[in-house]
Design an enzyme around this catalytic site. Structure first.
Site, short mmCIF file in Angstrom:
data_model
loop_
_atom_site.label_atom_id
_atom_site.label_comp_id
_atom_site.label_asym_id
_atom_site.label_seq_id
_atom_site.Cartn_x
_atom_site.Cartn_y
_atom_site.Cartn_z
N GLU A 124 9.60 -8.39 -36.70
CA GLU A 124 8.31 -9.05 -36.86
C GLU A 124 7.21 -8.06 -37.21
O GLU A 124 6.37 -8.32 -38.08
CB GLU A 124 7.92 -9.81 -35.58
CG GLU A 124 6.60 -10.56 -35.74
CD GLU A 124 6.11 -11.17 -34.45
OE1 GLU A 124 4.87 -11.20 -34.25
OE2 GLU A 124 6.93 -11.62 -33.63
N SER A 184 12.31 -8.76 -27.57
CA SER A 184 11.09 -8.09 -27.10
C SER A 184 10.39 -8.90 -26.02
O SER A 184 10.02 -8.36 -24.97
CB SER A 184 10.14 -7.88 -28.28
OG SER A 184 8.92 -7.31 -27.85
#
Length: 409
Positions: free
Chosen positions: A178, A313
């Site tokens: 990302e 994450s």
């Protein structure tokens, strides 16, 4: 809120029902206290918010739609759909192949792609350079683009920052999919640099204040800044955006520190000319999950179980928080609970899987905190709960426990 059409086997008779009950009781999401499922000898403290978020459900729905609509065609995922091995494994079982690994390395050469191939863009989004390469092969990158709308919101905010001649500080892990995608979009609009944490931010702000030689920028942030970043020009107007799965409190701490630095250098009366307020880019789902984890930390529990992909994450951040209050075990599935006395779990600090013994205390009643990351199916959490129940005698039935929740509330 949109209801997504995802495979039924991802849902669960226990967790899904608990979530629906809480949604009815707290439609405005003001109550972050956990739900307690009291089975007698063991009680589970279930987070108010956890599991699949809007972006993940959207990505899964689109991916399975691509499978149904393209029988007989070659279907590729640009990289992992989301950071959950169970979801990715099922997509592979349905014939989908990965073009890249999580670091952006090609597993299948783009030269092999044909215009009629189907390529699914994952929830993390993709760097502009990758999209250009796919379009050059004649691939339709829009038909099955599952980029999370909250990720796109960050991209749009960075575009506006560029239009107002701000440089962009990205709070994220520079090698995460990302962040790589966000950095690509941000860099196309404005000078950009990635900071991992408040320590990186302090170093950067010391350069702003002249407390540290600006020339160190290019070595300290090597591989983490846009090519056009001129440290002598691009540190006077700043805005902060983030990888949406980072801790919201950390992003806010970083933004506040940058703001305070600009006040120190330019004066509060000139702040608007040097700092852009970007708190509107924080993901609501990440916020809700993290606030719910703070709620779990107030429970009087014996241990915490966090379920999810080890490379996730947002799940890692939940583990970080819970470790402050309990012995915390980060597992992938119920199979990691080896028996009553042994568990296999991921150490987020050493980045290794290890085994622990005697992790369930011999109390008359054991209290277990239970939550999962945004890419973990509720069905997996259900199976984890059932696995624990196997280790306790004379537990109440699921039906009885769920009906008691309804009566109490």
């Amino acid at each position: 809120m949109k209801e997504f059409d995802i495979p039924e086997f991802y849902r669960s008779p226990i967790i899904s029902k608990v979530k629906n009950m809480r949604k009815v009781m707290d439609p405005r999401k003001k109550d972050f206290t956990p739900t307690i499922l009291d089975f007698g000898p063991v009680r589970f403290h279930i987070a108010r918010h956890f599991g699949f978020c809007f972006g993940v459900e959207n990505a899964i729905e689109i991916s399975y739609k691509a499978i149904v609509e393209n029988r007989g065609k070659r279907i590729f995922l640009l990289s992992q759909m989301i950071h959950n091995p169970n979801v990715n494994a099922d997509l592979l079982d349905n014939g989908i192949r990965f073009l890249q690994d999580t670091e952006g390395n090609e597993l299948i050469s783009f030269d092999e792609l044909r215009p009629n191939d189907v390529v699914i863009v994952p929830a993390f989004g993709a760097p502009i350079e990758t999209i250009v390469k796919l379009e050059a092969k004649g691939v339709d990158v829009k038909a099955y683009n599952t980029t999370c709308p909250f990720v796109e919101k960050v991209w749009n905010r960075s575009k506006k920052l560029g239009e107002t001649e701000h440089s962009i500080i990205i709070h994220g892990k520079h090698n995460h999919e990302e962040t790589r995608a966000t950095f690509s979009h941000s860099s196309s609009n404005a000078p950009s640099v990635v900071v991992r944490d408040i320590e990186d931010t302090v170093v950067l702000m010391d350069m702003v204040l002249g407390k540290r030689p600006k020339e160190e920028f290019y070595t300290y942030f090597d591989g983490k800044h846009s090519e056009d970043f001129d440290v002598n020009q691009h540190l006077d107007r700043l805005g902060v955006v983030n990888q949406t799965t980072m801790l919201a409190t950390e992003t806010q701490e970083i933004a506040d520190f940058v703001k305070q630095t600009m006040i120190e250098k330019y004066g509060e009366e000139n702040l608007k000319d040097h700092f852009a307020d970007t708190r509107d880019t924080l993901c609501y789902a990440t916020n809700d999950n993290q606030n719910s984890t703070y709620g779990l930390m107030k429970s009087n529990a014996d241990l915490a179980i966090v379920v999810g992909g080890y490379n996730s994450s947002n799940t890692t951040h939940l583990v970080e928080l819970l470790e402050e209050s309990y012995p915390t075990y980060f597992i992938n599935t119920e199979d990691d609970i080896l028996n009553r006395n042994e568990i296999s779990h991921f150490d987020i600090h050493k980045k290794v899987v290890k085994k622990s013994t005697d992790f369930i205390p011999s109390h008359e009643v054991v209290d277990i905190v239970l939550t999962s990351g945004a890419s973990c199916p509720d069905a997996v959490v259900d199976r984890v709960l059932h696995k624990f129940l196997d280790y306790f005698n004379e537990t109440k039935t699921v039906k009885e426990v769920l009906s008691n929740i309804e009566v109490k509330n």
